[in-house]
Design a protein around this motif. Sequence first.
Motif, PDB file in Angstrom:
ATOM      1  N   GLY A  47     -11.083  -2.087   8.263  1.00  0.00           N
ATOM      2  CA  GLY A  47     -10.293  -1.781   9.450  1.00  0.00           C
ATOM      3  C   GLY A  47     -11.146  -1.992  10.696  1.00  0.00           C
ATOM      4  N   MET A 101      -6.962  -5.760  10.379  1.00  0.00           N
ATOM      5  CA  MET A 101      -7.738  -5.662   9.140  1.00  0.00           C
ATOM      6  C   MET A 101      -8.191  -7.050   8.729  1.00  0.00           C
ATOM      7  SD  MET A 101      -6.955  -3.600   5.602  1.00  0.00           S
ATOM      8  CE  MET A 101      -5.233  -3.921   5.562  1.00  0.00           C
ATOM      9  N   GLU A 131       0.818  -1.213   0.000  1.00  0.00           N
ATOM     10  CA  GLU A 131       0.000   0.000   0.000  1.00  0.00           C
ATOM     11  C   GLU A 131       0.856   1.269   0.000  1.00  0.00           C
ATOM     12  OE1 GLU A 131      -3.287   0.081  -0.353  1.00  0.00           O
ATOM     13  OE2 GLU A 131      -3.311  -2.109  -0.457  1.00  0.00           O
ATOM     14  N   ARG A 147       1.289   0.411   9.536  1.00  0.00           N
ATOM     15  CA  ARG A 147       1.539   1.560   8.656  1.00  0.00           C
ATOM     16  C   ARG A 147       2.296   2.612   9.466  1.00  0.00           C
ATOM     17  NH1 ARG A 147      -3.214   1.512   4.585  1.00  0.00           N
ATOM     18  NH2 ARG A 147      -3.394  -0.751   4.442  1.00  0.00           N
ATOM     19  N   GLU A 161       2.326   5.613   9.855  1.00  0.00           N
ATOM     20  CA  GLU A 161       1.554   6.829   9.598  1.00  0.00           C
ATOM     21  C   GLU A 161       2.191   7.986  10.352  1.00  0.00           C
ATOM     22  OE1 GLU A 161      -0.908   7.052   7.574  1.00  0.00           O
ATOM     23  OE2 GLU A 161      -1.847   5.062   7.423  1.00  0.00           O
ATOM     24  N   TYR A 218      -2.308  -2.315  -7.889  1.00  0.00           N
ATOM     25  CA  TYR A 218      -2.942  -3.593  -8.233  1.00  0.00           C
ATOM     26  C   TYR A 218      -4.389  -3.447  -8.695  1.00  0.00           C
ATOM     27  CZ  TYR A 218      -4.433  -2.762  -3.432  1.00  0.00           C
ATOM     28  OH  TYR A 218      -4.933  -2.189  -2.307  1.00  0.00           O
ATOM     29  N   GLN A 268      -3.317  -8.530   1.433  1.00  0.00           N
ATOM     30  CA  GLN A 268      -4.040  -8.727   0.174  1.00  0.00           C
ATOM     31  C   GLN A 268      -3.321  -9.554  -0.889  1.00  0.00           C
ATOM     32  OE1 GLN A 268      -5.364  -5.151  -1.885  1.00  0.00           O
ATOM     33  NE2 GLN A 268      -5.003  -6.278  -3.778  1.00  0.00           N
ATOM     34  N   GLU A 303      -9.563  -9.118   5.445  1.00  0.00           N
ATOM     35  CA  GLU A 303      -9.529  -8.942   3.995  1.00  0.00           C
ATOM     36  C   GLU A 303     -10.050 -10.180   3.265  1.00  0.00           C
ATOM     37  OE1 GLU A 303      -5.868  -6.548   2.676  1.00  0.00           O
ATOM     38  OE2 GLU A 303      -5.204  -7.530   4.501  1.00  0.00           O
ATOM     39  N   SER A 349      -0.808  -4.915   4.546  1.00  0.00           N
ATOM     40  CA  SER A 349      -2.052  -5.548   4.097  1.00  0.00           C
ATOM     41  C   SER A 349      -1.701  -6.955   3.669  1.00  0.00           C
ATOM     42  CB  SER A 349      -2.605  -4.765   2.901  1.00  0.00           C
ATOM     43  OG  SER A 349      -3.426  -5.591   2.091  1.00  0.00           O
ATOM     44  N   ARG A 378      -9.187  -6.479  -8.961  1.00  0.00           N
ATOM     45  CA  ARG A 378      -7.737  -6.469  -9.156  1.00  0.00           C
ATOM     46  C   ARG A 378      -7.371  -6.539 -10.633  1.00  0.00           C
ATOM     47  NH1 ARG A 378      -8.235  -5.083  -3.929  1.00  0.00           N
ATOM     48  NH2 ARG A 378      -8.576  -6.871  -2.554  1.00  0.00           N
ATOM     49  N   GLU A 394     -13.621   6.609   5.969  1.00  0.00           N
ATOM     50  CA  GLU A 394     -13.434   5.330   5.273  1.00  0.00           C
ATOM     51  C   GLU A 394     -13.212   4.181   6.256  1.00  0.00           C
ATOM     52  OE1 GLU A 394      -9.871   5.173   2.802  1.00  0.00           O
ATOM     53  OE2 GLU A 394      -9.947   2.994   3.007  1.00  0.00           O
ATOM     54  N   ILE A 395     -14.052   3.168   6.142  1.00  0.00           N
ATOM     55  CA  ILE A 395     -13.834   1.969   6.963  1.00  0.00           C
ATOM     56  C   ILE A 395     -13.458   0.768   6.108  1.00  0.00           C
ATOM     57  CG2 ILE A 395     -15.136   2.572   9.034  1.00  0.00           C
ATOM     58  CD1 ILE A 395     -17.529   1.134   7.837  1.00  0.00           C
ATOM     59  N   LEU A 424      -3.864   4.593  13.307  1.00  0.00           N
ATOM     60  CA  LEU A 424      -2.980   3.871  14.213  1.00  0.00           C
ATOM     61  C   LEU A 424      -1.804   3.390  13.379  1.00  0.00           C
ATOM     62  CD1 LEU A 424      -5.768   1.720  15.881  1.00  0.00           C
ATOM     63  CD2 LEU A 424      -4.432   3.469  17.063  1.00  0.00           C
TER      64      LEU A 424
HETATM   65  O1  4AD Z   1      -7.772   1.256   2.101  1.00  0.00           O
HETATM   66  P1  4AD Z   1      -6.684   0.384   2.628  1.00  0.00           P
HETATM   67  O2  4AD Z   1      -5.330   0.927   2.636  1.00  0.00           O
HETATM   68  O3  4AD Z   1      -6.795  -0.949   1.779  1.00  0.00           O
HETATM   69  C1  4AD Z   1      -5.924  -1.986   1.754  1.00  0.00           C
HETATM   70  O4  4AD Z   1      -5.001  -2.142   2.503  1.00  0.00           O
HETATM   71  C2  4AD Z   1      -6.294  -3.042   0.756  1.00  0.00           C
HETATM   72  N1  4AD Z   1      -5.121  -3.842   0.480  1.00  0.00           N
HETATM   73  C3  4AD Z   1      -7.429  -3.887   1.313  1.00  0.00           C
HETATM   74  C4  4AD Z   1      -7.880  -4.928   0.335  1.00  0.00           C
HETATM   75  O5  4AD Z   1      -8.425  -4.599  -0.688  1.00  0.00           O
HETATM   76  N2  4AD Z   1      -7.678  -6.180   0.676  1.00  0.00           N
HETATM   77  O6  4AD Z   1      -7.054  -0.069   4.116  1.00  0.00           O
HETATM   78  C5  4AD Z   1      -8.258  -0.757   4.373  1.00  0.00           C
HETATM   79  C6  4AD Z   1      -8.891  -0.264   5.644  1.00  0.00           C
HETATM   80  C7  4AD Z   1      -9.276   1.204   5.640  1.00  0.00           C
HETATM   81  O7  4AD Z   1     -10.513   1.405   4.988  1.00  0.00           O
HETATM   82  C8  4AD Z   1      -9.343   1.511   7.118  1.00  0.00           C
HETATM   83  O8  4AD Z   1     -10.540   1.027   7.682  1.00  0.00           O
HETATM   84  C9  4AD Z   1      -8.216   0.668   7.658  1.00  0.00           C
HETATM   85  O9  4AD Z   1      -7.971  -0.358   6.732  1.00  0.00           O
HETATM   86  N3  4AD Z   1      -7.008   1.475   7.844  1.00  0.00           N
HETATM   87  C10 4AD Z   1      -6.578   1.953   9.033  1.00  0.00           C
HETATM   88  N4  4AD Z   1      -7.101   1.859  10.260  1.00  0.00           N
HETATM   89  C11 4AD Z   1      -6.433   2.437  11.287  1.00  0.00           C
HETATM   90  N5  4AD Z   1      -5.259   3.083  11.125  1.00  0.00           N
HETATM   91  C12 4AD Z   1      -4.688   3.199   9.913  1.00  0.00           C
HETATM   92  N6  4AD Z   1      -3.519   3.807   9.784  1.00  0.00           N
HETATM   93  C13 4AD Z   1      -5.369   2.613   8.795  1.00  0.00           C
HETATM   94  N7  4AD Z   1      -5.088   2.533   7.469  1.00  0.00           N
HETATM   95  C14 4AD Z   1      -6.095   1.830   6.925  1.00  0.00           C
END
Ligand code: 4AD
Length: 432
Positions: A403, A224, A165, A209, A211, A331, A188, A226, A186, A362, A355-356, A219
């Motif tokens: 998430g 997560m 990601e 992450r 962040e 991807y 994924q 998936e 992730s 893909r 966003e949740i 966080l």
């Molecule tokens: O949108 P994201 O980055 O998607 C993926 O990682 C894809 N690979 C998922 C997939 O298609 N299999 O992250 C997905 C979700 C977000 O919508 C959010 O709910 C959560 O992960 N998320 C976080 N939650 C808390 N802290 C963070 N730093 C987060 N980053 C993402």
Amino acid sequence: MEKTYIQDLHRHAGEEVQLQGWVSNIRSSGKVKFIVLRDGTGLVQGVMVKGQVPDSLIEKFETLTQESSLSIKGKVRKDDRAPGGFELDLTDIPHIYNIAHEYPITHKEHGIEFLADRRHLWLRSSRQHAIMRVRHRIIKTIRDFFDNRGFTLIDSPILTPAACEGTSTLFETDYFDLGKAYLSQSGQLYGEASAMAFGKIYCFGPTFRAEKSKTRRHLTEFWMVEPEVAFNDLEDDMDLAEEFLECIVQTVLQNCGPELKVLERDTTKLQNVKKPFPRITYDEAAKILHDKGLPFEWGSDLGGTDETVVSEQFDRPVMVHRYPSEVKAFYMKRDPQNPKLALAVDVLAPEGYGEIIGGSQREDDLDALLTRIKEQHLPESAFEWYLDLRRFGSVPHAGFGLGVERTVSWICGLEHVRETIPFPRMIYRLTP
Ligand code: 4AD
Ligand code: MG
């Protein structure tokens, strides 16, 4: 004597029981002595009157402090005014395990940093207890949802050779003679490999992450789930996400009434979370923002405020699909109708929770995927195995990630994700 838990007292009305736990509160009102006991399953008040019980029992009571650990014996009495519906008429304190030192978290208000520094103790409070029980229910529901629909749980690795990601939020570590390893952002990519082996899979675990932003939604370590499904397209992906979220929210409403009450959650807004959810394109979301006078530029990702404004237009989660491919991961498949767009979907929670879920169909074409990897300067060799999935029986497929902490935060109606995970990890917090 048989072990009894506070949550089961209703089965013992009129009987004498023994409980083990911690003193949540003690007080005296003249001759009447009260112990509020906490045992992890609930709270119950024990009462005794000086003169009606042996003096030795009153002496034991006088030694107790908040959070002392002990066992108590008493007769269960129905009392409709009591929070759990029952009280105990205390007959004995058979054992005191520990007289607690002066407990730092009292019944008055404390600052959030003070509490966060004492997270290991803060978890004992009713509010945190309620949040963790909702979290538990959400996690159980997630597992049941997929297990009941023929998905196989396939765990993905945490130590990985490359980014999934984006490279800006990678935690790296030295990995013996093999160079660098990265904590998974992730599961994924491994989920895709597993979907080609098992059809319908999900992975569920911690993700990481780095962040650098300090927001109420981020966080550095979060959980997560998936799912990934072979032969699903974007529409199927949205159908699954919608059914999944409805199931989570409705199951929590059915099972966590007392917890949501402790949290003073207005549940009327959660009742609405039923399919179908509105589905709008990124273009339509951009139009909403322009109509509201926000300085939103086509082509950029939705920021936190943008997500809040868009989601406020709806009474249930909204699915925003077909984002500009520039702002989305390598991807994601391009929309055949308009290659500027990715077949992506973000699900935005109502009430400003943002966003949740993030998901997509893909890219299943080998050459297109290779082009993306090159464009984004990703290390091709680390993705060789992933490209194999497009060489050997490639099929359309789609999935998403939910998430857990953002979902808990929304369902519990919290200010910040830091309270949704037992021991939060954020840019400025690594302890306790
Ligand atoms: O949108 P994201 O980055 O998607 C993926 O990682 C894809 N690979 C998922 C997939 O298609 N299999 O992250 C997905 C979700 C977000 O919508 C959010 O709910 C959560 O992960 N998320 C976080 N939650 C808390 N802290 C963070 N730093 C987060 N980053 C993402
Ligand atoms: Mg996302």
